[in-house]
Design an enzyme around this catalytic site. Structure first.
Site, PDB file in Angstrom:
ATOM      1  N   LEU A 177      38.210  41.932  26.652  1.00  0.00           N
ATOM      2  CA  LEU A 177      39.541  42.034  27.251  1.00  0.00           C
ATOM      3  C   LEU A 177      39.936  40.770  27.986  1.00  0.00           C
ATOM      4  O   LEU A 177      41.101  40.434  28.096  1.00  0.00           O
ATOM      5  CB  LEU A 177      39.570  43.192  28.260  1.00  0.00           C
ATOM      6  N   GLU A 185      38.266  36.983  30.072  1.00  0.00           N
ATOM      7  CA  GLU A 185      37.130  36.113  30.304  1.00  0.00           C
ATOM      8  C   GLU A 185      37.486  35.149  31.415  1.00  0.00           C
ATOM      9  O   GLU A 185      38.624  34.737  31.544  1.00  0.00           O
ATOM     10  CB  GLU A 185      36.829  35.337  29.029  1.00  0.00           C
ATOM     11  N   ASP A 202      44.387  41.569  48.876  1.00  0.00           N
ATOM     12  CA  ASP A 202      44.826  40.844  47.686  1.00  0.00           C
ATOM     13  C   ASP A 202      45.795  41.700  46.891  1.00  0.00           C
ATOM     14  O   ASP A 202      45.644  41.895  45.687  1.00  0.00           O
ATOM     15  CB  ASP A 202      43.638  40.417  46.833  1.00  0.00           C
TER      16      ASP A 202
END
Lengths: 323, 573
Positions: free
Chosen positions: B46, B48, B172
């Site tokens: 999905l 990297e 975040d």
């Protein structure tokens, strides 16, 4: 409220580890007690909060329910677990500090080797006996880091430990132990005693922290502390308020009081030794006529240390003799 | 009493630990080890990034589809990365439908005998989510309806309320960290920067409350960073996450990030342009914040109403509550959930009724990108890793009208290996000009890029990686480096000296150690550069990483200091 409770040992885990033909239960008891005491001492020398040391000891017992005792040196597991526990806490300790502390505690100068009464008169420790050379430091460190991975793997990264200590204080407040109607200072005394019971239970080979939830441990410790100090608690079955059944309370009260006997038995077995190692255990097994040290599960696994490191260590250990 | 219910009625006779454990044990779930990677069938990759890969996989036991996030273990000098440990520990304690669940950890052992000594590879196993919000918004064929936005907002706020109630700061908050599946469920992900909040959790009607202790201000991706953080308030509260929610809300409304600053000062500037410049009334005490020293803005009223006029007064009112300059008065999640916006028609959609979309993932886009990846231009007074124009201002190089030339600017272009091109959707075809025309006038003004494409996402300045409360000197220095020319004001008495001395010599080994140790931090800012820190892991060209590495260095070379510095650094946040 996940953070107030702990995962508990399963019946199979307890059954397998205690009735397995790996190690006699009494020996297991000894390993647990001596290593937990080592962790406790290291926590003190590292000036870690008791909460962290306590968590480390709970994790230590959990780890040994998943992985075998003889996979790694006991003191290495203890050091690794205290490193890991401190790392995820607010007060991490460096590998250097930890290896130094363990070198000291495992050395002939270790205070663990002496009886408490002789500590006062003991001669000052000999620094040479716990000096850690650079190579030995590195091999020790590598072992710790290797075991850290093993521990995390064995625990499935469940590093959270809920402790009964803060609960116990809250419970004592709920029981009005600190109120002005009670003799001055008595409340504090009871609280201190309660914490002492809880800390003692950490060392217990009965693994009470693995079989009971913090609420029950706190309740039982209060019960015992109140009995010791003579403070009057409600006549009703107050423990039920704290989610502790009478039977569980009874079991824990007995369990918490039984460490002394176990320790006496083990001290008799291991004598002056302050820390026991795998080779001690193998020797003892030979004496007991149980296995030859090569039986299933009693194998010494040296996987953590490569030959090269081993060689370096041996070379290293030669140096003090010649110099 | 906060105790598991099973404790309330153990059926007595629990006299042996064993019997007790039979009753109370959480069956196999207690302290079981990690599962094996062989328990999963890997379906595909999905994403990297610097810190690892994300795979889609199917659990052989459960049959469910999961995402496997690899935690790279280089030669970690301090053992298992601390940030990963913390994230895992935190996630394991959380359980809420709107928080991404950490199912378990999976381990992959090296099978070849030569590899035996190498460390095993660890994976975090989470449920598979089809999209992240950021990717979804980039998809030109996806247009959110108002009920849909309300539905997502409610879920986001529910999740956040749970987090804050449990005294956790996410730190975040951003669209890329919000995952959405095709059942319409939204989940908050990526707790790499999260930490325990030491102050009382928010209560209804009292905003974020007050904090008593200091936290590091080096958190939150810039576009979502609240003004008080940009002004270096250290005693910040849960309100910082709510600002991020406001930004995400605005982003869902207009379909793109609303506050895309290209540097910290610029971020403040555009915030004040949107919500008005701070006064003693709108942001009491702002003057005394460390970062506000010597700052002056020509007074400016809020332009929120003008800019979001078309979305109605309910939306604007909520947005105004979330984007309040005064962090004490900024609405908390409990109150935001009660906002009239959610109670006036069109009412929020039910999650299950939402339309489904094709998966939005990063890898395909990145595959495309890596083919033509060119190193980004060296920063010339820009922020870290960013050319002066950001990735979007590059002239066309690939003949399609605009480019992904800088190797990571093309995050909007979903060039799919898996999906054949269809209708221009996400395949790098949406030509900007019409979009430009549609843009309201106000937008054109504050975009650096004349074609109206949003600038590249901000890299979280590497020091934002939450690595810790460094001694001030270090941070200041690095900040100044980030900004190129030193800022006009000196910070906290630290001399404005650039002490950075590049050394590739004897010390390089140490630098590598730092990198490895901060692996996860590293991926964070690299990831953020890509704006998808969870899902899109752009491999940032090596050169750039080197640059960061150098910047990050603290010029302390003596061995003895090293441990001390490290101890001080990494563990504190």
């Amino acid at each position: 409220m996940a953070h107030l409770s702990n995962p508990l040992a399963t019946a199979e885990q307890l059954y397998q580890k205690t009735s397995d033909n790996s190690l006699p239960i009494e020996i297991q008891d000894g390993i647990r007690f001596y290593t937990a005491r080592l962790t406790q001492a290291a926590g003190l020398l590292l000036r870690l909060g008791q909460d962290i040391t306590a968590q480390a000891n709970v994790l230590l017992f959990r780890y040994w329910l998943v992985d075998g005792f003889m996979n790694h040196e006991f003191s290495d597991v203890s050091a690794s677990i205290i490193y890991l526990t401190a790392k995820i806490s607010a007060s991490p300790r460096s590998l250097r500090s930890i290896t130094n502390v363990y070198a000291y505690l495992l050395s002939p100068s270790s205070p663990l080797n002496s009886k408490p009464e002789s500590l006062k008169t003991a001669k000052p420790p000999n620094p040479e006996s716990y000096y850690l050379s650079e190579t030995r430091y590195i091999t020790f460190r590598n072992r710790l880091l290797h075991i850290e991975g093993q521990i995390l793997n064995a625990l499935g990264f469940n590093t959270h430990v809920a402790l009964p200590h803060p609960l116990a204080i809250t419970y004592l407040q709920t029981l009005d132990v600190f109120s002005s109607s009670i003799r001055k200072g008595l409340g504090k005394e009871v609280a201190k005693r309660t914490i002492e019971y809880l800390n003692t239970a950490l060392l217990s080979p009965q693994m009470l922290y693995l079989t009971h939830q913090p609420a029950s441990l706190a309740t039982a410790a209060i019960y015992l502390a109140a009995k010791d100090s003579g403070i009057k608690l409600p006549d009703v079955e107050w423990w039920e308020v704290f989610d502790c059944e009478r039977e569980e309370l009874g079991f824990l009260a007995v369990g918490m009081g039984s460490l002394e006997g176990i320790v006496r038995r083990e001290v008799e077995r291991w004598g002056e030794k302050g820390v026991i190692s795998r080779s001690d255990v193998r020797e003892e097994l030979g004496r007991m006529g149980v296995g030859n040290g090569n039986k299933n599960g009693i194998r010494d696994s040296k996987e953590g240390e490569d030959e090269e490191a081993e060689m370096a260590r041996m070379l290293d250990e030669k140096i003090p003799e010649t110099s | 009493m906060a105790t598991p219910s099973h404790q309330l009625s153990p059926q007595s006779n629990a006299f042996s630990p064993r019997a007790f454990a039979v009753q109370n044990g959480r069956s196999s779930n207690s302290f079981r080890g990690c599962s094996r990677i062989t328990d999963y069938d890997i379906i595909g990759k999905l994403g990297e990034g610097t810190f690892g890969e994300v795979h889609r996989a199917r659990s052989k036991k459960m049959g469910t589809v999961v995402a496997l996030k690899k935690i790279l273990m280089h030669n970690e000098k301090d053992g298992f990365p601390i940030t990963a440990l913390r994230e895992i520990k935190l996630l394991k304690l959380l359980s809420h439908p709107n928080i991404l669940k950490l199912e378990e950890m999976a381990v992959e052992h090296h099978t070849k005998s030569t590899d035996k000594r190498k460390r095993a590879i660890m994976y975090m196993v989470t449920p598979y989510m089809d999209h992240d919000l950021s990717g979804l918004l980039e998809n030109p064929s996806v247009k959110f309806t108002e009920p849909q936005i309300k539905c997502y907002m409610l879920q986001l706020l529910e999740g956040l309320r749970y987090l804050h109630e449990n005294k956790i700061l996410h730190r975040d908050m951003k669209a890329a960290n919000l995952l959405i599946n095709n059942k319409g469920i939204l989940q908050i992900a990526d707790f790499g920067l999260a930490r325990h909040y030491d102050d009382p959790p928010p209560v209804a009607g009292h905003g974020g409350g007050d904090a008593t202790r200091d936290y590091t201000t080096l958190v939150v991706t810039r576009w979502y960073r609240p003004p008080e953080l940009l002004l270096h308030l250290r005693k910040y509260t849960t309100a910082i996450d709510l600002w991020g929610v406001g930004c995400v809300f605005g982003e869902m409304l207009i379909g793109r990030p609303i506050l895309a600053g290209d540097s910290d000062p610029n971020q403040l500037k555009i915030i004040f342009e949107l919500v008005g410049t701070p006064t003693e009334e709108t942001m009491p005490g702002w003057r005394s914040l460390p970062g506000a020293e010597g700052m002056n803005f020509p007074p400016r009223p809020s332009s929120l109403w003008q800019r979001f006029r078309e979305y109605g007064s309910g939306a604007i009112s909520l947005l105004g509550e979330l984007l309040k300059l005064d962090w004490r008065k900024r609405v908390n999640a409990i109150d935001a959930l009660e906002h009239p916006y959610f109670k006036t028609p069109p009412l929020p959609a039910i999650a299950g009724d939402l339309p489904t979309f094709e998966d939005s993932h990063e890898l395909d886009r990145r595959k495309f990108r890596s083919q033509k990846a060119a190193p980004p231009p060296a920063p010339k007074g820009g922020t870290v890793g960013m050319g002066p124009t950001g990735g979007w201002g590059e002239p066309s190089t690939n003949g399609t009208g605009y480019s992904h030339g800088d190797g990571y600017g093309g995050y909007r272009h979903h060039n799919s290996g898996r999906y054949p091109p269809h209708g221009g959707h996400r395949n790098g075809v949406p030509p900007p000009p019409p979009q430009d025309d549609r843009r309201p006038a106000w937008r054109r003004d504050d975009r650096p890029d004349p074609r109206g494409l949003p600038p590249r996402p901000p890299p979280v300045d590497y020091h934002d990686a939450g690595r810790g409360d460094r001694p001030d000197g270090y941070r200041s220095r690095s900040r100044e480096l980030d900004r190129g020319p030193p800022p006009p004001r000196s910070r906290g008495g630290v001399p404005n000296v650039d002490t950075y001395i590049p050394s590739y010599g004897a010390d390089s080994g140490r630098r590598d150690d730092r990198r490895r140790r901060d692996d996860r931090d590293d991926r964070r800012h690299v990831g953020d550069r890509d704006r998808h820190s969870t899902r899109s892991r752009s491999r940032s060209p090596a050169r750039e990483r080197d640059r960061d590495r150098i910047r990050e260095r603290e010029p302390i070379d003596r061995e003895r200091d090293r441990d001390r510095v490290r101890d001080r650094d990494i563990y504190r946040r």
